[in-house]
Design a protein around this motif. Structure first.
Motif, PDB file in Angstrom:
ATOM      1  N   ARG A  24      79.327  -8.371 -16.006  1.00 36.83           N
ATOM      2  CA  ARG A  24      79.199  -6.909 -16.054  1.00 36.83           C
ATOM      3  C   ARG A  24      77.812  -6.505 -16.549  1.00 36.83           C
ATOM      4  O   ARG A  24      77.171  -5.607 -16.001  1.00 36.83           O
ATOM      5  CB  ARG A  24      80.274  -6.328 -16.972  1.00 36.83           C
ATOM      6  N   MET A  25      77.339  -7.181 -17.590  1.00 37.93           N
ATOM      7  CA  MET A  25      76.038  -6.857 -18.156  1.00 37.93           C
ATOM      8  C   MET A  25      74.923  -7.069 -17.141  1.00 37.93           C
ATOM      9  O   MET A  25      74.054  -6.208 -16.946  1.00 37.93           O
ATOM     10  CB  MET A  25      75.770  -7.713 -19.399  1.00 37.93           C
ATOM     11  N   PHE A  26      74.934  -8.224 -16.472  1.00 38.04           N
ATOM     12  CA  PHE A  26      73.864  -8.519 -15.522  1.00 38.04           C
ATOM     13  C   PHE A  26      73.892  -7.583 -14.315  1.00 38.04           C
ATOM     14  O   PHE A  26      72.840  -7.205 -13.790  1.00 38.04           O
ATOM     15  CB  PHE A  26      73.933  -9.978 -15.083  1.00 38.04           C
ATOM     16  N   LEU A  27      75.080  -7.203 -13.866  1.00 36.44           N
ATOM     17  CA  LEU A  27      75.172  -6.270 -12.751  1.00 36.44           C
ATOM     18  C   LEU A  27      74.686  -4.885 -13.156  1.00 36.44           C
ATOM     19  O   LEU A  27      73.983  -4.198 -12.401  1.00 36.44           O
ATOM     20  CB  LEU A  27      76.611  -6.197 -12.237  1.00 36.44           C
ATOM     21  N   ASP A  28      75.061  -4.453 -14.351  1.00 37.79           N
ATOM     22  CA  ASP A  28      74.640  -3.131 -14.832  1.00 37.79           C
ATOM     23  C   ASP A  28      73.139  -3.069 -15.078  1.00 37.79           C
ATOM     24  O   ASP A  28      72.509  -2.027 -14.852  1.00 37.79           O
ATOM     25  CB  ASP A  28      75.381  -2.778 -16.124  1.00 37.79           C
ATOM     26  N   ARG A  29      72.560  -4.174 -15.577  1.00 39.40           N
ATOM     27  CA  ARG A  29      71.156  -4.164 -16.009  1.00 39.40           C
ATOM     28  C   ARG A  29      70.222  -4.866 -15.030  1.00 39.40           C
ATOM     29  O   ARG A  29      69.049  -5.090 -15.346  1.00 39.40           O
ATOM     30  CB  ARG A  29      71.046  -4.841 -17.387  1.00 39.40           C
ATOM     31  N   GLY A  30      70.720  -5.208 -13.852  1.00 34.11           N
ATOM     32  CA  GLY A  30      69.933  -5.966 -12.886  1.00 34.11           C
ATOM     33  C   GLY A  30      68.522  -5.459 -12.652  1.00 34.11           C
ATOM     34  O   GLY A  30      67.563  -6.245 -12.653  1.00 34.11           O
ATOM     35  N   PRO A  31      68.315  -4.147 -12.439  1.00 32.85           N
ATOM     36  CA  PRO A  31      66.960  -3.650 -12.170  1.00 32.85           C
ATOM     37  C   PRO A  31      65.967  -3.951 -13.296  1.00 32.85           C
ATOM     38  O   PRO A  31      64.758  -4.026 -13.036  1.00 32.85           O
ATOM     39  CB  PRO A  31      67.174  -2.142 -12.004  1.00 32.85           C
ATOM     40  N   GLU A  32      66.455  -4.120 -14.513  1.00 37.33           N
ATOM     41  CA  GLU A  32      65.545  -4.383 -15.625  1.00 37.33           C
ATOM     42  C   GLU A  32      64.976  -5.804 -15.593  1.00 37.33           C
ATOM     43  O   GLU A  32      64.038  -6.118 -16.338  1.00 37.33           O
ATOM     44  CB  GLU A  32      66.246  -4.113 -16.964  1.00 37.33           C
ATOM     45  N   PHE A  33      65.554  -6.672 -14.751  1.00 36.28           N
ATOM     46  CA  PHE A  33      65.053  -8.034 -14.615  1.00 36.28           C
ATOM     47  C   PHE A  33      64.147  -8.168 -13.387  1.00 36.28           C
ATOM     48  O   PHE A  33      63.946  -9.277 -12.893  1.00 36.28           O
ATOM     49  CB  PHE A  33      66.230  -9.012 -14.511  1.00 36.28           C
ATOM     50  N   ALA A  34      63.590  -7.064 -12.927  1.00 36.13           N
ATOM     51  CA  ALA A  34      62.785  -7.065 -11.701  1.00 36.13           C
ATOM     52  C   ALA A  34      61.543  -7.931 -11.812  1.00 36.13           C
ATOM     53  O   ALA A  34      61.017  -8.406 -10.792  1.00 36.13           O
ATOM     54  CB  ALA A  34      62.387  -5.628 -11.342  1.00 36.13           C
ATOM     55  N   ASP A  35      61.030  -8.154 -13.024  1.00 35.92           N
ATOM     56  CA  ASP A  35      59.835  -8.979 -13.203  1.00 35.92           C
ATOM     57  C   ASP A  35      60.148 -10.469 -13.203  1.00 35.92           C
ATOM     58  O   ASP A  35      59.231 -11.284 -13.314  1.00 35.92           O
ATOM     59  CB  ASP A  35      59.140  -8.619 -14.523  1.00 35.92           C
ATOM     60  N   TRP A  36      61.430 -10.821 -13.100  1.00 34.62           N
ATOM     61  CA  TRP A  36      61.861 -12.209 -13.201  1.00 34.62           C
ATOM     62  C   TRP A  36      62.532 -12.669 -11.913  1.00 34.62           C
ATOM     63  O   TRP A  36      63.069 -11.862 -11.167  1.00 34.62           O
ATOM     64  CB  TRP A  36      62.854 -12.365 -14.346  1.00 34.62           C
ATOM     65  N   LYS A  37      62.520 -13.984 -11.686  1.00 34.73           N
ATOM     66  CA  LYS A  37      63.260 -14.616 -10.599  1.00 34.73           C
ATOM     67  C   LYS A  37      64.378 -15.448 -11.221  1.00 34.73           C
ATOM     68  O   LYS A  37      64.156 -16.169 -12.198  1.00 34.73           O
ATOM     69  CB  LYS A  37      62.352 -15.517  -9.763  1.00 34.73           C
ATOM     70  N   LEU A  38      65.555 -15.374 -10.635  1.00 38.50           N
ATOM     71  CA  LEU A  38      66.702 -16.130 -11.155  1.00 38.50           C
ATOM     72  C   LEU A  38      66.695 -17.540 -10.583  1.00 38.50           C
ATOM     73  O   LEU A  38      66.610 -17.726  -9.366  1.00 38.50           O
ATOM     74  CB  LEU A  38      67.999 -15.413 -10.779  1.00 38.50           C
TER      75      LEU A  38
END
Length: 249
Positions: free
Chosen positions: A69-83
């Motif tokens: 839930r956290m990662f889906l809600d906050r996904g755009p904030e990880f735009a500078d990173w690659k998973l």
């Protein structure tokens, strides 16, 4: 800034990481973050907006704990990173009081990176095999399922070790915990640090909590920098680290 606690391997600072981190001017080999998931009404469980963007200015490799839930809600904030991958921490006991869902006995740790993958330090820990195979000569077939790509055949002597699995079992802290979301050093944090931080590197924990990541990094021979916004937890973490230093001396 003056550290709240300091020894030859660890520095712990008190304050909001969004204010403290820019003032430190540090670079780290690995960020290991356990941010507030913002899933409860507890006062400390509040997501610090923008922290992944700030984290990207000081490191190119990061483990981040969280829920789906956290990662889906906050996904755009990880735009500078690659998973790169996700690892599951399987607990021996679950949390939560809902009766209309499966009992939750796991948390997710995701690994993120910046830049080219070939420039990122990674070293999967090897753990003992579940059966006695040491010394055996093993022939690896060249044939593989089509989706895995071409891999040539080889022969090697089995050393009894295997790559650590992506599901890591480690008992949750429960009554021994200093912080309500404390992660265990043995079986969990030690593997994440070994994978992504070089042996002489520096680990940064922007949400230090109980100090478990700082402890794990120090035990592994690495340096560690922690930031904690809540002074009672910072004080407890400092006592923990100081006590462990005295025990070792």
């Amino acid at each position: 800034m003056k550290p709240y606690y300091e020894d030859e391997n660890v520095q712990l600072y008190l304050g909001d990481m969004r204010e403290v981190l820019p003032a430190l001017g540090v670079k780290a080999d690995l960020i290991l973050a356990d941010p507030p998931y913002s899933e409860t009404s507890l006062a400390w469980d509040r997501w610090p907006d923008g922290w992944p963007t700030l984290a990207a200015t000081v490191a190119s490799s990061m483990w981040c704990f969280g829920s789906m839930r956290m990662f889906l809600d906050r996904g755009p904030e990880f735009a500078d990173w690659k998973l790169s991958q996700d690892v599951i921490w399987e607990k021996h006991n679950g949390s939560g009081f809902t009766t209309d869902r499966f009992r939750r006995v796991h948390e997710i740790a995701t690994h993120w990176y910046r830049g080219e993958w070939r420039g990122i330090h990674r070293n999967v820990p090897r753990v003992p095999s579940t059966y006695d195979s040491k010394g055996r000569t093993v022939s690896v077939r060249a044939a593989r399922p089509p989706h895995t790509g071409e891999i040539g055949g080889a022969t090697y002597s089995d050393d009894g070790l295997r790559l650590a699995r992506s599901v890591l079992y480690a008992k949750s802290m429960q009554r021994a915990a200093i912080h309500p979301t404390e992660k265990p050093v043995t079986g969990l944090l030690e593997h994440l640090i070994a994978y992504a931080c070089p042996p002489d590197g520096t680990v940064l924990d922007p949400f230090a909590g109980s100090g478990s990541t700082l402890d794990a990094a120090r035990q592994s021979g690495r340096r560690a920098i922690g930031i904690e916004a809540n002074e009672p937890y910072a004080e407890t973490a400092a006592r923990r680290l100081s006590h462990l230093t005295l025990e070792a001396s």
